[in-house]
Design a protein around this motif. Structure first.
Motif, mmCIF file in Angstrom:
data_model
loop_
_atom_site.group_PDB
_atom_site.id
_atom_site.type_symbol
_atom_site.label_atom_id
_atom_site.label_comp_id
_atom_site.label_asym_id
_atom_site.label_seq_id
_atom_site.Cartn_x
_atom_site.Cartn_y
_atom_site.Cartn_z
ATOM 1 N N PHE A 36 0.842 -1.197 0.000
ATOM 2 C CA PHE A 36 0.000 0.000 0.000
ATOM 3 C C PHE A 36 0.876 1.246 0.000
ATOM 4 O O PHE A 36 0.669 2.164 -0.803
ATOM 5 C CB PHE A 36 -0.927 -0.018 1.224
ATOM 6 N N ASP A 37 1.881 1.276 0.875
ATOM 7 C CA ASP A 37 2.787 2.422 0.955
ATOM 8 C C ASP A 37 3.568 2.605 -0.352
ATOM 9 O O ASP A 37 3.769 3.733 -0.810
ATOM 10 C CB ASP A 37 3.764 2.259 2.122
ATOM 11 N N GLU A 38 3.997 1.492 -0.949
ATOM 12 C CA GLU A 38 4.709 1.570 -2.224
ATOM 13 C C GLU A 38 3.792 2.136 -3.307
ATOM 14 O O GLU A 38 4.199 2.986 -4.111
ATOM 15 C CB GLU A 38 5.216 0.185 -2.637
ATOM 16 N N ALA A 39 2.543 1.688 -3.333
ATOM 17 C CA ALA A 39 1.578 2.196 -4.314
ATOM 18 C C ALA A 39 1.363 3.694 -4.129
ATOM 19 O O ALA A 39 1.320 4.447 -5.116
ATOM 20 C CB ALA A 39 0.260 1.436 -4.203
ATOM 21 N N ILE A 40 1.263 4.147 -2.894
ATOM 22 C CA ILE A 40 1.076 5.577 -2.620
ATOM 23 C C ILE A 40 2.275 6.368 -3.146
ATOM 24 O O ILE A 40 2.114 7.434 -3.740
ATOM 25 C CB ILE A 40 0.854 5.842 -1.115
ATOM 26 N N VAL A 87 -11.441 6.767 -16.657
ATOM 27 C CA VAL A 87 -10.300 7.399 -17.319
ATOM 28 C C VAL A 87 -9.121 7.593 -16.365
ATOM 29 O O VAL A 87 -8.007 7.140 -16.630
ATOM 30 C CB VAL A 87 -10.723 8.759 -17.938
ATOM 31 N N VAL A 88 -9.368 8.266 -15.261
ATOM 32 C CA VAL A 88 -8.276 8.635 -14.359
ATOM 33 C C VAL A 88 -7.782 7.430 -13.561
ATOM 34 O O VAL A 88 -6.578 7.215 -13.428
ATOM 35 C CB VAL A 88 -8.705 9.799 -13.438
ATOM 36 N N GLU A 89 -8.703 6.622 -13.065
ATOM 37 C CA GLU A 89 -8.288 5.439 -12.316
ATOM 38 C C GLU A 89 -7.507 4.488 -13.220
ATOM 39 O O GLU A 89 -6.507 3.912 -12.806
ATOM 40 C CB GLU A 89 -9.504 4.730 -11.724
ATOM 41 N N LYS A 90 -7.934 4.322 -14.460
ATOM 42 C CA LYS A 90 -7.233 3.438 -15.405
ATOM 43 C C LYS A 90 -5.815 3.950 -15.668
ATOM 44 O O LYS A 90 -4.872 3.174 -15.747
ATOM 45 C CB LYS A 90 -8.025 3.332 -16.709
ATOM 46 N N TYR A 91 -5.663 5.261 -15.772
ATOM 47 C CA TYR A 91 -4.336 5.857 -15.983
ATOM 48 C C TYR A 91 -3.410 5.504 -14.813
ATOM 49 O O TYR A 91 -2.288 5.040 -15.005
ATOM 50 C CB TYR A 91 -4.462 7.375 -16.129
ATOM 51 N N ILE A 92 -3.905 5.707 -13.597
ATOM 52 C CA ILE A 92 -3.101 5.415 -12.408
ATOM 53 C C ILE A 92 -2.843 3.913 -12.292
ATOM 54 O O ILE A 92 -1.726 3.476 -12.011
ATOM 55 C CB ILE A 92 -3.780 5.969 -11.142
ATOM 56 N N GLY A 121 -4.419 14.277 3.282
ATOM 57 C CA GLY A 121 -3.470 14.868 2.353
ATOM 58 C C GLY A 121 -4.016 14.852 0.937
ATOM 59 O O GLY A 121 -5.011 14.196 0.633
ATOM 60 N N GLU A 122 -3.366 15.614 0.075
ATOM 61 C CA GLU A 122 -3.844 15.786 -1.291
ATOM 62 C C GLU A 122 -3.901 14.476 -2.065
ATOM 63 O O GLU A 122 -4.840 14.238 -2.828
ATOM 64 C CB GLU A 122 -2.950 16.789 -2.023
ATOM 65 N N VAL A 123 -2.914 13.614 -1.873
ATOM 66 C CA VAL A 123 -2.900 12.335 -2.581
ATOM 67 C C VAL A 123 -4.168 11.551 -2.269
ATOM 68 O O VAL A 123 -4.837 11.031 -3.170
ATOM 69 C CB VAL A 123 -1.659 11.495 -2.205
ATOM 70 N N PHE A 124 -4.531 11.487 -1.007
ATOM 71 C CA PHE A 124 -5.699 10.713 -0.604
ATOM 72 C C PHE A 124 -6.993 11.386 -1.043
ATOM 73 O O PHE A 124 -7.956 10.712 -1.396
ATOM 74 C CB PHE A 124 -5.669 10.437 0.890
ATOM 75 N N GLU A 125 -7.023 12.716 -1.051
ATOM 76 C CA GLU A 125 -8.211 13.409 -1.551
ATOM 77 C C GLU A 125 -8.472 13.020 -2.994
ATOM 78 O O GLU A 125 -9.609 12.752 -3.383
ATOM 79 C CB GLU A 125 -8.036 14.923 -1.424
ATOM 80 N N ILE A 126 -7.432 12.992 -3.809
ATOM 81 C CA ILE A 126 -7.590 12.610 -5.211
ATOM 82 C C ILE A 126 -8.017 11.156 -5.323
ATOM 83 O O ILE A 126 -8.903 10.813 -6.097
ATOM 84 C CB ILE A 126 -6.303 12.893 -6.003
ATOM 85 N N LEU A 127 -7.424 10.285 -4.516
ATOM 86 C CA LEU A 127 -7.793 8.870 -4.563
ATOM 87 C C LEU A 127 -9.245 8.665 -4.139
ATOM 88 O O LEU A 127 -9.948 7.829 -4.708
ATOM 89 C CB LEU A 127 -6.863 8.038 -3.684
ATOM 90 N N PHE A 128 -9.704 9.427 -3.177
ATOM 91 C CA PHE A 128 -11.082 9.284 -2.718
ATOM 92 C C PHE A 128 -12.081 9.783 -3.758
ATOM 93 O O PHE A 128 -13.261 9.429 -3.704
ATOM 94 C CB PHE A 128 -11.302 9.971 -1.374
ATOM 95 N N THR A 129 -11.622 10.591 -4.734
ATOM 96 C CA THR A 129 -12.538 11.020 -5.791
ATOM 97 C C THR A 129 -12.967 9.840 -6.662
ATOM 98 O O THR A 129 -13.946 9.937 -7.393
ATOM 99 C CB THR A 129 -11.926 12.118 -6.696
ATOM 100 N N ASP A 132 -15.615 8.010 -3.662
ATOM 101 C CA ASP A 132 -16.564 8.794 -2.870
ATOM 102 C C ASP A 132 -17.157 9.894 -3.753
ATOM 103 O O ASP A 132 -16.485 10.878 -4.082
ATOM 104 C CB ASP A 132 -15.840 9.388 -1.664
ATOM 105 N N PHE A 133 -18.409 9.723 -4.119
ATOM 106 C CA PHE A 133 -19.063 10.673 -5.024
ATOM 107 C C PHE A 133 -19.082 12.085 -4.460
ATOM 108 O O PHE A 133 -18.896 13.060 -5.204
ATOM 109 C CB PHE A 133 -20.494 10.212 -5.350
ATOM 110 N N ILE A 134 -19.303 12.236 -3.160
ATOM 111 C CA ILE A 134 -19.378 13.573 -2.544
ATOM 112 C C ILE A 134 -18.048 14.311 -2.712
ATOM 113 O O ILE A 134 -18.025 15.491 -3.064
ATOM 114 C CB ILE A 134 -19.765 13.476 -1.043
ATOM 115 N N ILE A 135 -16.937 13.622 -2.482
ATOM 116 C CA ILE A 135 -15.617 14.242 -2.655
ATOM 117 C C ILE A 135 -15.394 14.595 -4.121
ATOM 118 O O ILE A 135 -14.857 15.660 -4.447
ATOM 119 C CB ILE A 135 -14.513 13.322 -2.108
ATOM 120 N N PHE A 136 -15.828 13.710 -5.014
ATOM 121 C CA PHE A 136 -15.738 13.961 -6.449
ATOM 122 C C PHE A 136 -16.513 15.239 -6.814
ATOM 123 O O PHE A 136 -15.997 16.125 -7.513
ATOM 124 C CB PHE A 136 -16.301 12.753 -7.208
#
Length: 163
Positions: A36-40, A87-92, A121-129, A132-136
Motif C-alpha cells: 500500500f505504501d509503495e503504491a502511494i 479514465v483517471v483510475e485506469k491511468y493510475i 493529504g492531497e494524494v488521498f483526496e484525489i484517490l477518494f474522488t 466517494d461521489f461527494i468528494i468527487f
C-alpha cells in the motif's frame, strides 16, 4: 555428528534450515501495508506527472459547467463520475501495474476504504474522488468556483518540481 536442523541442508547453511514446526506465520498485513505504501509513493509520482495533470485538467474543463452547488444531484453527475473513474483510475492503475509486480487495484481500493479515516493529504483526496461521489462533486465545485472567479486559483503561483 549431524544436527537435526542440518538434515538436507547445504554445508555452511545449516543455521538457515528449519525443522518441521519451526516455521512462523508471515505477517501478511505488514506485506499488504508495504505494498500500500509503495503504491502511494508511485501515485505521488503520477500526480506530479504533467501528462496526468493535463489529463485531469482536460476532464475538469470538459465538465465543470455541468455541476451546481445544490443538494440535489443530477443524473448526469453519475455518468461523469463513472467516466472520470474509468479514465483517471485506469491511468493510475496502468502506471502502478507497470511499476509494481502483482499490483491489484481491487485490493488497493479495499485497503484505501479500510484506512479512509486515518488518511489525509492531497494524494488521498484525489484517490477518494474515485470511490466517494461527494468528494468527487466537491472537486468539481471547487474547480467551478475558480473558473467563475469566486475563488483565487492559488495554483497559478505554485511551481512543483521533483527533488
Amino acid at each position: 555428528m549431524t544436527s537435526p536442523l542440518s538434515k538436507g541442508c547445504s554445508k555452511g547453511f545449516e543455521n538457515l534450515c528449519l525443522e518441521e514446526g519451526d516455521i512462523e506465520p508471515i505477517d501478511i498485513s505488514g506485506q499488504e501495508g508495504n505494498m500500500f505504501d509503495e503504491a502511494i509513493g508511485h501515485i505521488e509520482d503520477v500526480l506530479m506527472d504533467p501528462q496526468f495533470q493535463d489529463l485531469q485538467k482536460d476532464f475538469m474543463e470538459k465538465y465543470w459547467n455541468e455541476f451546481d452547488d445544490s443538494e440535489e444531484n443530477k443524473l448526469v453527475y453519475m455518468e461523469i463520475f463513472k467516466e472520470y473513474t474509468d479514465v483517471v483510475e485506469k491511468y493510475i492503475e496502468n502506471h502502478l501495474k507497470r511499476n509494481m509486480r502483482d499490483f491489484n487495484m481491487d485490493v488497493f481500493t479495499s485497503q484505501l476504504q479500510e484506512r479512509k479515516d486515518d488518511l489525509e493529504g492531497e494524494v488521498f483526496e484525489i484517490l477518494f474522488t474515485f470511490t466517494d461521489f461527494i468528494i468527487f462533486k466537491e472537486m468539481f465545485l471547487d474547480y467551478k468556483a475558480v473558473k467563475e472567479g469566486k475563488v483565487a486559483d492559488l495554483g497559478l503561483n505554485i511551481h512543483v518540481s521533483s527533488v
